[in-house]
Design an enzyme around this catalytic site. Sequence first.
Site, short mmCIF file in Angstrom:
data_model
loop_
_atom_site.label_atom_id
_atom_site.label_comp_id
_atom_site.label_asym_id
_atom_site.label_seq_id
_atom_site.Cartn_x
_atom_site.Cartn_y
_atom_site.Cartn_z
N CYS A 4 -2.12 -0.60 7.55
CA CYS A 4 -1.33 0.63 7.46
C CYS A 4 -1.41 1.43 8.76
O CYS A 4 -0.40 2.01 9.20
CB CYS A 4 -1.80 1.47 6.28
SG CYS A 4 -1.52 0.69 4.68
N CYS A 44 -6.06 1.70 6.05
CA CYS A 44 -6.66 0.42 6.44
C CYS A 44 -6.03 -0.03 7.76
O CYS A 44 -5.06 0.57 8.24
CB CYS A 44 -6.42 -0.61 5.34
SG CYS A 44 -4.70 -1.14 5.21
N HIS A 75 0.84 -1.19 0.00
CA HIS A 75 0.00 0.00 0.00
C HIS A 75 0.88 1.24 0.00
O HIS A 75 2.05 1.19 0.41
CB HIS A 75 -0.91 0.01 1.22
CG HIS A 75 -2.01 -1.00 1.16
ND1 HIS A 75 -3.10 -0.97 2.00
CD2 HIS A 75 -2.19 -2.09 0.35
CE1 HIS A 75 -3.90 -1.98 1.72
NE2 HIS A 75 -3.37 -2.67 0.72
N GLU A 129 0.94 3.82 1.89
CA GLU A 129 1.43 4.18 3.22
C GLU A 129 2.60 3.31 3.65
O GLU A 129 3.59 3.80 4.21
CB GLU A 129 0.31 4.07 4.26
CG GLU A 129 -0.91 4.93 3.97
CD GLU A 129 -2.00 4.12 3.28
OE1 GLU A 129 -1.71 3.52 2.23
OE2 GLU A 129 -3.14 4.10 3.79
#
Length: 356
Positions: free
Chosen positions: A293, A290, A260, A262
Amino acid sequence: MSLPYKISTLLYAFNSEGKVLLLLRKKEPNLGLWSPFGGKLKMEEGESPYMCACREAEEEIGIKLSPSDLHLTGIVSEHGYEGASHWLMFLFRIIPPIDRIPPANNEGEFAFFSRDELENLPLPQTDREMIWNLFWEHQWGFFSAHCHCCEGGKNIWTIEESIKDASALSLLEKQRLAVSRLAELRDKDNDKAVFQNPSGENEPVIDLNSHHYFMGEALRQAVKAAEMEEVPVGAVIVRKGKIIARAHNQVELLKDGTAHAEMLALTQAQAAVGDWRLTDCTLYVTKEPCPMCAGAMVNTRISTVVYGAPDPKYGAAGSALNILQFPSLNHRCSVISGVRLEECRALLKSFFLDKR
């Protein structure tokens, strides 16, 4: 007889009301005429048109831009302009709105004008007869035109390429267009910019240390993800007013469910800092993190998390659950939500509508 060849940039800047910023020039060429500001490339230094545009923006109106703040709208070549030289001009549309008139400088004085007001202004001949019309038709597309300047003031124009609207552009340009148009609808209170004018006084234009600005950089990363057919989420990490990490989703590219934006940005930032602790850093992300993260942000001791669009199903910054501020954890992040919300949301909606 051969003529000298010159390369220049012209910068088209607009305020939030859609008025264009023009310069009443005090020097040749175009003495006494209103035109976009800009200047000649430092060809001896190998300067690129984009870097020339950024330099001219800083020198003439005191604003620091990056190439991603510019949209190349057109290229105009002029053969034998005023019988003195050939010109190759790169026309850039500045994406961020500019809401203050810069102070006058040794090139001239500035003012904003509506499109209708241009009709009554003294303009360069080539601007009036063709360039402005081409710009209005292509400001979010692209054109290339050639002007053969003949004796007696007659010009012969050739349109060499024309892409008039976003439908003919790549997915990347479509997404950039959506972001930049929505940016013009933002809350002006979020824009408290500063540039240094020649007298040393500060005047607001664009705040390069605002949440609005840094979220804009995260949005640019999200656009890159969309181009790669990844879910368009982008993130940047800021430390002491400087971006130390930029990333976007790369799940499909890397075949890695943890890739992701992040997570990738956190890894970059730790490498930049030389420590796993990011206690003096702020993370900007276009969509609410999410649970994975959010947990990584707590573990790396991120000070503040700023996000754009909420995620009611999976958001772990307060929507579905709140890992970032869970009471029993040994670190809690400050959370700021809804920064450039509509732009972040529009980017996600556009991506998923295309997928359907």
